[in-house]
Design a protein around this motif. Structure first.
Motif, PDB file in Angstrom:
ATOM      1  N   MET A  90       0.503  -1.640   0.389  1.00 17.67           N
ATOM      2  CA  MET A  90       0.036   0.088   0.003  1.00 17.67           C
ATOM      3  C   MET A  90       1.115   1.028  -0.438  1.00 17.67           C
ATOM      4  O   MET A  90       0.854   1.195   0.812  1.00 17.67           O
ATOM      5  CB  MET A  90      -0.957  -0.401   0.688  1.00 17.67           C
ATOM      6  N   PRO A  91       1.138   1.560  -0.963  1.00 14.94           N
ATOM      7  CA  PRO A  91       1.645   3.078  -1.515  1.00 14.94           C
ATOM      8  C   PRO A  91       1.565   4.149  -0.516  1.00 14.94           C
ATOM      9  O   PRO A  91       0.526   4.316  -0.477  1.00 14.94           O
ATOM     10  CB  PRO A  91       1.747   2.947  -2.599  1.00 14.94           C
ATOM     11  N   VAL A  92       2.175   4.911   0.326  1.00 16.73           N
ATOM     12  CA  VAL A  92       2.102   6.060   0.676  1.00 16.73           C
ATOM     13  C   VAL A  92       2.299   7.561  -0.173  1.00 16.73           C
ATOM     14  O   VAL A  92       3.474   7.007  -0.248  1.00 16.73           O
ATOM     15  CB  VAL A  92       2.014   6.103   2.173  1.00 16.73           C
ATOM     16  N   ILE A  93       1.407   8.319  -0.420  1.00 14.02           N
ATOM     17  CA  ILE A  93       1.387   9.164  -1.221  1.00 14.02           C
ATOM     18  C   ILE A  93       1.411  10.548  -0.475  1.00 14.02           C
ATOM     19  O   ILE A  93      -0.010  10.843  -0.068  1.00 14.02           O
ATOM     20  CB  ILE A  93       0.875   9.338  -2.640  1.00 14.02           C
ATOM     21  N   VAL A  94       2.227  11.317  -0.982  1.00 14.84           N
ATOM     22  CA  VAL A  94       2.029  12.969   0.252  1.00 14.84           C
ATOM     23  C   VAL A  94       1.521  14.018  -0.875  1.00 14.84           C
ATOM     24  O   VAL A  94       1.929  14.081  -2.279  1.00 14.84           O
ATOM     25  CB  VAL A  94       3.394  13.140   0.793  1.00 14.84           C
ATOM     26  N   ASN A  95       0.155  13.940  -1.232  1.00 16.95           N
ATOM     27  CA  ASN A  95      -0.320  15.751  -1.760  1.00 16.95           C
ATOM     28  C   ASN A  95      -0.651  16.845  -1.165  1.00 16.95           C
ATOM     29  O   ASN A  95      -1.782  16.737  -0.037  1.00 16.95           O
ATOM     30  CB  ASN A  95      -1.527  14.818  -2.812  1.00 16.95           C
TER      31      ASN A  95
END
Length: 108
Positions: free
Chosen positions: A1-6
């Protein structure tokens, strides 16, 4: 489960969201918050069980029902069955290993 910062996520209280198969967060420090990530991982499991799109539809329908019931958006949000399961179990970091399928139903 990739965690992406936005950092452009909208909303004052909105700091992250589970969008299968990703967790999107407003700040990179949230990537290290195990309780927060566990909460979002619980949502990913719920989404997978409902084949993703039906999850979003049920989430929206239940939010509208709770909004009519409580006439308060924060109370409506906290009383959505998916959120109840996630909030009540977010601190239990091994919850997903022991969780029974479709467990959110008991929170309706």
């Amino acid at each position: 489960m990739p965690v992406i910062v936005n950092k452009y996520l909208i909303g004052r209280h909105f700091v992250g969201i589970a969008l299968w198969p990703f967790i999107v967060v407003k700040s990179s420090c949230l990537k290290k918050d195990q309780v927060f990530i566990n909460h979002e991982r619980i949502h990913l499991k719920q989404q997978l069980e409902l084949l993703v799109l039906p999850f979003y539809l049920l989430y929206l329908v239940e939010y509208i029902i709770r909004l009519l019931q409580y006439r308060n958006s924060a109370l409506a949000y906290r009383n959505i069955s998916f959120e109840k399961e996630a909030y009540q179990n977010e601190m239990y970091l091994s919850y997903l290993e022991e969780r029974k399928p479709w467990n959110f139903i008991k929170y309706w």
